[in-house]
Enzyme design. Structure first.
Site, PDB file in Angstrom:
ATOM      1  N   ARG A  74       0.853  -1.187   0.000  1.00 15.75           N
ATOM      2  CA  ARG A  74       0.000   0.000   0.000  1.00 15.75           C
ATOM      3  C   ARG A  74       0.895   1.245   0.000  1.00 15.75           C
ATOM      4  O   ARG A  74       1.897   1.299   0.708  1.00 15.75           O
ATOM      5  CB  ARG A  74      -0.895   0.034   1.246  1.00 15.75           C
ATOM      6  N   GLU A 119      -4.421   7.014  -5.520  1.00 12.87           N
ATOM      7  CA  GLU A 119      -4.629   6.228  -6.745  1.00 12.87           C
ATOM      8  C   GLU A 119      -6.014   6.524  -7.292  1.00 12.87           C
ATOM      9  O   GLU A 119      -6.962   6.569  -6.512  1.00 12.87           O
ATOM     10  CB  GLU A 119      -4.515   4.732  -6.444  1.00 12.87           C
ATOM     11  N   HIS A 128      -1.002  -0.441  -9.755  1.00 12.52           N
ATOM     12  CA  HIS A 128      -1.665  -1.299  -8.756  1.00 12.52           C
ATOM     13  C   HIS A 128      -2.258  -2.548  -9.416  1.00 12.52           C
ATOM     14  O   HIS A 128      -3.476  -2.744  -9.427  1.00 12.52           O
ATOM     15  CB  HIS A 128      -2.755  -0.522  -7.992  1.00 12.52           C
TER      16      HIS A 128
END
Ligand code: 8YV
Length: 323
Positions: free
Chosen positions: A240, A269, A287
């Site tokens: 993360r 994000e 991601h």
């Protein structure tokens, strides 16, 4: 009658097909994942019993409070659950589940890809080729750093951290780790445990991040932590973005303190800090650590299995809270 489900995120064709076959499913209409407002509206209109979503849906206490009483279970297609206020869900008696186990290998593969690409300058080489190459590269030019036989520190030695350690051993790397608790020997497999994160850092030629996000780990990798790494270290993060102080990371990458970084996750994000995109010594991905066809199917199916279990009165397979 089939149970009523809101499918709040874009997912694979196979998962959507199964959701449609087994549930009375509202499938998101737009090009993106549903917002909290859209999920709430769909759940109310549809009297939904279940919501299938991923980490693009911030299920805060307020969002959970807005859900209709019909909702009995929310299943996130992710192992991370820092986007969910689990206590608020529990207070309302809404089961919440995640998808541990099925994404360990692909996420660890992705971390190793970023590590190798960052250390061995994979993106820069690729760019040279796409621009046509056609000039001499000297023996001393464009050198990366050796990976094999080096020391790698793993922050967070859960399932994904352990899968990453298995890959690192394949590169003859010495594995060090920090986590909240020491693993039993059969899981540790010779890795050296550091109860103090900062004590591990000076010994890490590479540092790979596999710990959960959330308040307890926020900015664990800050200016002080980065300063403790050996000069020329390489950082990889597939966990993360919240674990890293991105200003401090940017400084470490531009000062030469770090040789390179491989980053799959960011504090914001998808609106990640564009300063990183301008650096040659950063390998970036959006991601996608778990993004293989097989794994995304497995994650979606696991989430549907969880929903089916709860709605049929069975215990969830992967509960984030239990009675
Ligand atoms: C994402 C992840 O969920 O499982 C997690 O916690 O971060 C990933 O697998 C996935 O990429 C969807 O955004």
């Amino acid at each position: 009658m089939k149970p009523r489900l809101v499918l709040a995120c874009l997912t694979t064709t196979a998962v959507i097909a199964r959701a449609r076959a087994e549930f009375d499913a509202i499938v998101l209409p737009g090009p993106g994942d549903m917002t909290v407002a859209e999920v709430t509206e769909a759940a109310v209109r549809h009297r939904a019993e279940a919501i299938l979503f991923t980490n693009t849906l911030p299920l805060s206490a307020a969002a959970i409070a807005g859900l209709p009483d019909s909702v009995r279970v929310g299943a996130t297609i992710s192992v991370g659950h820092d986007h969910i206020d689990v206590a608020a869900a529990r207070a309302r008696g809404i089961a919440v589940t995640n998808t541990p186990g099925v994404l360990d290998d692909c996420t660890a593969d992705h971390a190793m890809m970023l590590l190798l690409a960052a250390a061995r300058r994979g993106i820069e080489y690729d760019r040279i080729m796409r621009r046509g190459w056609r000039y001499r590269i000297g023996q001393g030019d464009l050198l990366g750093v050796r990976v094999s036989g080096k020391r790698v520190g793993i922050l967070g030695m859960g399932r994904i951290g352990q899968a990453f350690a298995r890959r690192a051993r394949g590169f003859d790397m010495t594995v060090l780790y920090h986590g909240r608790t020491r693993l039993p020997p059969e899981q540790e497999r010779g890795a050296s445990y550091f109860p103090d994160f900062h004590a591990m850092l000076p010994q890490c030629d590479f540092l790979s991040v596999h710990a959960p996000g959330g308040a307890a780990t926020d900015r664990m990798i800050d200016a002080r932590a980065l300063s403790l790494l050996p000069d020329g270290a390489v950082l990889v993060n597939v966990a993360r973005g919240s674990l890293i102080d991105e200003d401090a990371l940017f400084d470490a990458l531009t000062s030469g303190k770090l040789f390179a970084a491989g980053l799959d996750v960011f504090r914001d994000e998808p609106a990640f800090d564009l300063r990183f995109a301008a650096l040659d010594n950063v390998v970036l991905s959006p991601h996608v650590g778990s993004a293989s066809r097989e794994t995304r199917d497995a994650m979606g199916f696991r989430a549907l299995d969880n929903i089916a279990a709860v709605l049929s009165g069975q215990p969830a397979i992967d509960p984030l809270w239990s009675m």
